[in-house]
Enzyme design. Structure first.
Site, short mmCIF file in Angstrom:
data_model
loop_
_atom_site.label_atom_id
_atom_site.label_comp_id
_atom_site.label_asym_id
_atom_site.label_seq_id
_atom_site.Cartn_x
_atom_site.Cartn_y
_atom_site.Cartn_z
N HIS A 312 0.85 -1.19 0.00
CA HIS A 312 0.00 0.00 0.00
C HIS A 312 0.88 1.23 0.00
CE1 HIS A 312 -3.17 2.81 1.15
NE2 HIS A 312 -3.98 1.91 0.66
N ASP A 370 -7.89 -5.64 0.22
CA ASP A 370 -8.41 -6.48 -0.86
C ASP A 370 -7.97 -7.93 -0.77
OD1 ASP A 370 -9.87 -4.54 -2.18
OD2 ASP A 370 -8.08 -3.72 -3.13
N1 CMC Z 1 4.06 -7.31 -4.91
C1 CMC Z 1 5.39 -7.28 -5.09
N2 CMC Z 1 6.16 -6.20 -4.90
C2 CMC Z 1 5.54 -5.08 -4.53
C3 CMC Z 1 4.15 -5.02 -4.32
C4 CMC Z 1 3.41 -6.20 -4.51
N3 CMC Z 1 2.09 -6.22 -4.33
N4 CMC Z 1 3.81 -3.77 -3.94
C5 CMC Z 1 4.94 -3.05 -3.93
N5 CMC Z 1 5.99 -3.84 -4.28
C6 CMC Z 1 7.40 -3.46 -4.32
C7 CMC Z 1 7.70 -2.56 -5.51
O1 CMC Z 1 8.05 -3.34 -6.66
C8 CMC Z 1 8.84 -1.74 -4.99
O2 CMC Z 1 9.99 -2.54 -5.02
P1 CMC Z 1 11.46 -1.86 -5.31
O3 CMC Z 1 11.69 -0.91 -4.19
O4 CMC Z 1 12.40 -3.01 -5.35
O5 CMC Z 1 11.31 -1.17 -6.65
C9 CMC Z 1 8.49 -1.53 -3.52
O6 CMC Z 1 7.67 -2.67 -3.17
C10 CMC Z 1 7.74 -0.24 -3.23
O7 CMC Z 1 6.54 -0.27 -3.95
P2 CMC Z 1 5.96 0.93 -4.81
O8 CMC Z 1 5.58 0.41 -6.18
O9 CMC Z 1 6.84 2.12 -4.72
O10 CMC Z 1 4.64 1.21 -4.00
P3 CMC Z 1 3.48 2.18 -4.42
O11 CMC Z 1 3.15 2.94 -3.21
O12 CMC Z 1 3.84 2.95 -5.64
O13 CMC Z 1 2.30 1.17 -4.81
C11 CMC Z 1 0.47 -0.29 -4.63
C12 CMC Z 1 1.31 0.79 -3.94
C13 CMC Z 1 -0.76 -0.59 -3.79
C14 CMC Z 1 0.00 0.21 -6.01
C15 CMC Z 1 1.34 -1.54 -4.81
O14 CMC Z 1 1.74 -2.02 -3.55
C16 CMC Z 1 0.61 -2.65 -5.58
O15 CMC Z 1 0.60 -2.63 -6.81
N6 CMC Z 1 -0.01 -3.63 -4.86
C17 CMC Z 1 -0.77 -4.67 -5.52
C18 CMC Z 1 -2.12 -4.16 -5.93
C19 CMC Z 1 -3.06 -3.98 -4.75
O16 CMC Z 1 -3.20 -4.86 -3.92
N7 CMC Z 1 -3.74 -2.82 -4.70
C20 CMC Z 1 -4.75 -2.51 -3.67
C21 CMC Z 1 -4.36 -1.37 -2.79
S1 CMC Z 1 -5.40 -1.26 -1.33
C22 CMC Z 1 -6.97 -0.90 -1.93
C23 CMC Z 1 -7.06 0.40 -2.61
O17 CMC Z 1 -6.79 1.43 -1.95
O18 CMC Z 1 -7.44 0.44 -3.76
#
Ligand code: CMC
Length: 436
Positions: A312, A370
């Site tokens: 998240h 989720d």
């Molecule tokens: N699986 C694997 N790696 C992950 C995941 C994941 N679900 N989420 C983040 N990471 C990694 C990401 O690749 C990055 O790694 P590195 O530092 O090596 O590049 C690190 O963790 C930081 O992540 P980020 O992409 O900078 O995080 P963000 O804040 O931009 O993204 C997110 C947040 C929710 C979009 C992401 O965690 C994600 O895509 N999760 C899966 C989809 C999901 O479950 N979404 C629902 C969110 S809660 C309900 C809502 O509010 O809609």
């Protein structure tokens, strides 16, 4: 800013010059202070760069507070755990919209005001025939909610507080009706009119599941679970869809168009589409033995596979909604007499493996709301393609509350981010015959 107080400042100095800009620190009632950089361009001729808005507060709000490090979520100051246990979705709607919990009379009046708007204009039915039967219900929801502005002309003047209030009632009341119609359309069953003697969650389940040919009794346990799911999803401060609603609303667009924009933003798998994606992922993994291989793929920098339902932007600790959702999941399965749910076993095994893996520990990736919601919804007989629609039904009140708060803010301005332009600089047009 209106209610936040100033204390202290940060000074930004342009290296190599004697120019600096003083940014007053604005104190939040709880949570970190923010540096008010509005004078930065005037003082130094520079903007700030913050892709994804991870460090930028775009508005002042009194609605929802999240402490991502501590796993805290408050609606108008009330912890989500208390609201999920003791409140109801209708009461939470009142709270989010109005700022305080209602007394008995206020709740009765509010419930009446919302239920009096549950039906949609009969002509709205015609929209559905324009969609293919296999249309995704989010596509239908997006289109039909946007079209509401063509039907309710008496609630489009956003400068009139009464019209704003009526638009809020209409959206909260009609989105479940449209969502249920989208579902019925997809399975070829007749639309079911709302029943105003039922609670919000009961009525939604009724419209989803009833058929004219026989009596349908709403299962109180499922209604309670649905109500809790709605409460947990009702608002989440400035997430992507809410920010979309605010940005659309900042232009003066009508509320129905703004909520349709929010629905579009929610649809993506990184946001509200994640609950659908979790079940798809679990289905593809098939058995717990395949989890380690899947986790390896998630960790592989060359693959784009993500562990859906994990991570998240704000929570760097447990998402408190995920905890409640997990408990509700166990309760619902027990109440329904489902002793063995392979998807739940797999989800728990996945959570166990991920939470003990360095990749997830270092990045502070925990299950989000989720991760378990899809399993509950599936147990309740709701098809996967309806999961994000349900999220939209719940979030409508959050969007509407945030939209109203923005419109009612003195000095509200159109949202307009800046950019770092990295394209071609000024160049002359080259006639076709002279191009290489
Ligand atoms: N699986 C694997 N790696 C992950 C995941 C994941 N679900 N989420 C983040 N990471 C990694 C990401 O690749 C990055 O790694 P590195 O530092 O090596 O590049 C690190 O963790 C930081 O992540 P980020 O992409 O900078 O995080 P963000 O804040 O931009 O993204 C997110 C947040 C929710 C979009 C992401 O965690 C994600 O895509 N999760 C899966 C989809 C999901 O479950 N979404 C629902 C969110 S809660 C309900 C809502 O509010 O809609």
């Amino acid at each position: 800013m209106s209610d936040a107080s100033n204390s202290g400042s940060v000074t930004i100095t342009l290296d190599g010059t004697n120019k600096s800009s003083r940014a007053p620190l604005v104190q939040a009632s709880v949570g970190p202070a923010v540096a008010d950089i509005r004078k930065l361009y005037g003082d130094l001729g520079i903007f700030t760069f913050d892709p994804g808005f991870g460090m930028t507060a775009a508005c002042e709000s009194k609605i929802t507070y999240i402490d991502g490090d501590e796993g805290v979520l408050l609606y108008r100051g009330y912890p989500i755990e208390q609201l999920a246990e003791k409140s109801s979705f209708t009461e939470v709607c009142y709270l989010l919209l109005n700022g305080d919990l209602p007394n008995e009379g206020q709740l009765k009046q509010f419930t009446h005001d919302v239920t009096m708007h549950t039906m949609v204009h009969e002509q709205i039915r015609n929209f559905f025939n324009g969609f293919r039967r296999d249309a995704h219900p989010m596509a239908i929801l997006c289109g039909v909610v946007g079209a509401l502005s063509a039907f309710y002309h008496d609630s489009l003047d956003i400068s009139d507080p009464r019209q704003r209030e009526i638009a809020a009632f209409r959206l909260i009341a009609k989105v479940p009706t449209i969502a249920a119609m989208a579902y019925k359309y997809s399975i070829g069953q007749p639309f079911v009119y709302p029943r105003n003697d039922l609670s919000y969650a009961e009525n939604f389940l009724y419209m989803l599941n009833a058929v004219p040919a026989e009596e349908y009794k709403v299962n109180p346990i499922l209604a309670r679970a649905m109500d809790r799911i709605l409460v947990l999803h009702a608002d989440h401060e400035q997430n992507a869809s809410t920010s979309t609603v605010r940005l659309a609303g900042s232009t003066g667009a009508n509320p129905y168009a703004c909520i349709a924009a929010g629905i579009a933003a929610l649809w993506g798998p990184a946001h509200g589409g994640a609950n659908e994606a979790v079940l798809k992922m679990l289905g593809e993994i098939k058995t717990p033995e395949n989890i380690p291989d899947f986790i390896d793929k998630v960790k592989d920098k060359n693959s784009s596979v993500k562990l859906m339902g994990f991570g998240h932007r704000v929570y760097k600790n447990f998402d408190p909604r995920a905890q409640i959702m997990k408990e509700t999941c166990h309760e619902v399965l027990a109440e329904l007499g489902i002793k063995d749910e392979p998807l739940l076993d797999m989800a728990m095994e996945m959570e166990r493996i991920a939470l003990s893996d360095d990749y997830f520990i270092q990045r502070k990736l925990y299950p989000n709301v989720d991760f378990y919601s899809g399993i509950i919804l599936k147990a309740m007989g709701i098809p996967t393609y309806m999961f994000t629609v349900l999220f939209a039904v719940a979030r409508t009140v959050g969007w509407v509350s945030q939209w109203k708060e923005m419109i009612e803010e003195p000095g509200q301005r159109i949202g307009r981010p800046r950019q770092v332009y990295t394209g071609a600089t000024n160049r002359d047009y080259v006639p076709m015959g002279q191009r290489g």
